[in-house]
Motif scaffolding. Sequence first.
Motif, PDB file in Angstrom:
ATOM      1  N   GLN A  82      45.028 -70.166 -64.129  1.00  0.00           N
ATOM      2  CA  GLN A  82      43.590 -69.431 -65.415  1.00  0.00           C
ATOM      3  C   GLN A  82      43.311 -67.913 -64.302  1.00  0.00           C
ATOM      4  OE1 GLN A  82      44.240 -72.269 -65.502  1.00  0.00           O
ATOM      5  NE2 GLN A  82      43.782 -72.769 -67.626  1.00  0.00           N
ATOM      6  N   ALA A  83      43.219 -68.318 -63.011  1.00  0.00           N
ATOM      7  CA  ALA A  83      42.590 -67.441 -62.232  1.00  0.00           C
ATOM      8  C   ALA A  83      44.031 -65.683 -61.725  1.00  0.00           C
ATOM      9  CB  ALA A  83      42.704 -67.939 -60.580  1.00  0.00           C
ATOM     10  N   LYS A  84      44.726 -66.929 -62.221  1.00  0.00           N
ATOM     11  CA  LYS A  84      45.622 -64.923 -62.315  1.00  0.00           C
ATOM     12  C   LYS A  84      46.038 -64.212 -63.758  1.00  0.00           C
ATOM     13  CE  LYS A  84      50.705 -64.284 -61.309  1.00  0.00           C
ATOM     14  NZ  LYS A  84      52.411 -65.054 -61.138  1.00  0.00           N
ATOM     15  N   TYR A 137      39.711 -69.948 -59.144  1.00  0.00           N
ATOM     16  CA  TYR A 137      40.714 -70.186 -58.294  1.00  0.00           C
ATOM     17  C   TYR A 137      39.802 -71.152 -57.213  1.00  0.00           C
ATOM     18  CZ  TYR A 137      42.874 -69.012 -53.502  1.00  0.00           C
ATOM     19  OH  TYR A 137      43.750 -69.504 -52.167  1.00  0.00           O
ATOM     20  N   ASN A 138      38.594 -70.719 -56.570  1.00  0.00           N
ATOM     21  CA  ASN A 138      38.412 -72.009 -55.754  1.00  0.00           C
ATOM     22  C   ASN A 138      38.863 -73.611 -56.407  1.00  0.00           C
ATOM     23  OD1 ASN A 138      37.686 -70.002 -54.319  1.00  0.00           O
ATOM     24  ND2 ASN A 138      36.087 -69.920 -54.724  1.00  0.00           N
ATOM     25  N   ALA A 139      37.927 -73.466 -58.530  1.00  0.00           N
ATOM     26  CA  ALA A 139      38.141 -74.694 -58.740  1.00  0.00           C
ATOM     27  C   ALA A 139      39.864 -75.532 -58.992  1.00  0.00           C
ATOM     28  CB  ALA A 139      37.780 -74.381 -60.437  1.00  0.00           C
ATOM     29  N   GLY A 140      40.623 -74.593 -58.457  1.00  0.00           N
ATOM     30  CA  GLY A 140      42.531 -75.360 -58.586  1.00  0.00           C
ATOM     31  C   GLY A 140      43.486 -75.006 -59.779  1.00  0.00           C
ATOM     32  N   CYS A 188      33.740 -61.714 -53.620  1.00  0.00           N
ATOM     33  CA  CYS A 188      34.393 -61.085 -54.516  1.00  0.00           C
ATOM     34  C   CYS A 188      35.302 -60.142 -53.833  1.00  0.00           C
ATOM     35  CB  CYS A 188      33.957 -60.578 -55.462  1.00  0.00           C
ATOM     36  SG  CYS A 188      32.532 -61.721 -56.544  1.00  0.00           S
ATOM     37  N   VAL A 189      35.252 -59.674 -53.367  1.00  0.00           N
ATOM     38  CA  VAL A 189      35.881 -58.647 -52.196  1.00  0.00           C
ATOM     39  C   VAL A 189      36.900 -59.759 -51.265  1.00  0.00           C
ATOM     40  CG1 VAL A 189      36.433 -57.168 -50.259  1.00  0.00           C
ATOM     41  CG2 VAL A 189      34.523 -56.499 -51.643  1.00  0.00           C
ATOM     42  N   LYS A 218      40.643 -59.762 -51.264  1.00  0.00           N
ATOM     43  CA  LYS A 218      41.405 -59.601 -50.336  1.00  0.00           C
ATOM     44  C   LYS A 218      42.902 -60.364 -49.629  1.00  0.00           C
ATOM     45  CE  LYS A 218      39.069 -55.830 -47.757  1.00  0.00           C
ATOM     46  NZ  LYS A 218      40.964 -54.804 -47.784  1.00  0.00           N
ATOM     47  N   SER A 219      42.668 -61.597 -49.466  1.00  0.00           N
ATOM     48  CA  SER A 219      43.018 -62.815 -49.513  1.00  0.00           C
ATOM     49  C   SER A 219      43.777 -63.868 -50.930  1.00  0.00           C
ATOM     50  CB  SER A 219      42.434 -64.298 -48.309  1.00  0.00           C
ATOM     51  OG  SER A 219      41.186 -64.209 -49.012  1.00  0.00           O
ATOM     52  N   GLY A 220      42.460 -64.089 -51.630  1.00  0.00           N
ATOM     53  CA  GLY A 220      43.387 -65.127 -52.655  1.00  0.00           C
ATOM     54  C   GLY A 220      44.002 -64.308 -53.591  1.00  0.00           C
TER      55      GLY A 220
END
Length: 244
Positions: free
Chosen positions: A56-58, A49-52, A81-82, A86-88
């Motif tokens: 894949q993050a999903k 997610y942080n790498a864009g 990670c929490v 919670k937000s990501g």
Amino acid sequence: MSKKVELFIPCFIDQLYPETAFNTIKLLERAGCEVMYNAEQTCCGQPAYNAGFWDQAKEVGSKFLNDFSDTDYIVAPSASCVGMVKSGYDDLFTNTTEHNRCRSIQRNIFEISDFLVNILKKEYFGAELVGTAVYHDSCSALRECKIKEEPRKLLSHVGGLEIVEMRDQETCCGFGGSFAVKFEGISSAMAEQKVKNAQAVNADYIISTDSSCLLQLQAYIDKHNIPIKTIHLVDVLTSGWANI
């Protein structure tokens, strides 16, 4: 009646700090919880997610949602990670078929100090650790999970431990996941500043609720042979139990 808790152990702790994972179980059990661990769990998806790489993050996040219950408390020794869940997950799962399940899990997941202080209403665990320490507010804890006083309340009850504040208390340690790799010079300088601020108040320990921050700071400490030790909040709260 004990509270049923599902334990989430992040990648960092699983691979590099397994003792912290076992201490998390001990701490939750001492707090009166029935701890369950799903061995099929993996990652929350934060690195991708942080790498864009949101697709894949999903995919990883969907597995996370399926690995945990949407009715029990989920507790993790990691604000990072929490914070991701919670937000990501808002970016990944809003208005998808997993929307409702995601919202339920978001409501039920807690960083451990938040859970102990605000849900269980427990702050004293009989821990002992002699020395002076600073608490490092990780970006995720402070800004995503809104955790500030909870770790300090828990640490205030540790026998023999003096907690002092340091300069630039709320400044980042420089880790930031891939940031530390892509911007090594800036990252190292930020770690140096944080460690020097801890040295300035004669700290023996730097304590945090994020192992990634501790890894970053300990690397600088080791490279320069500085007499300070980084230690996870959970490991502090389970220190000295054999002496009780």
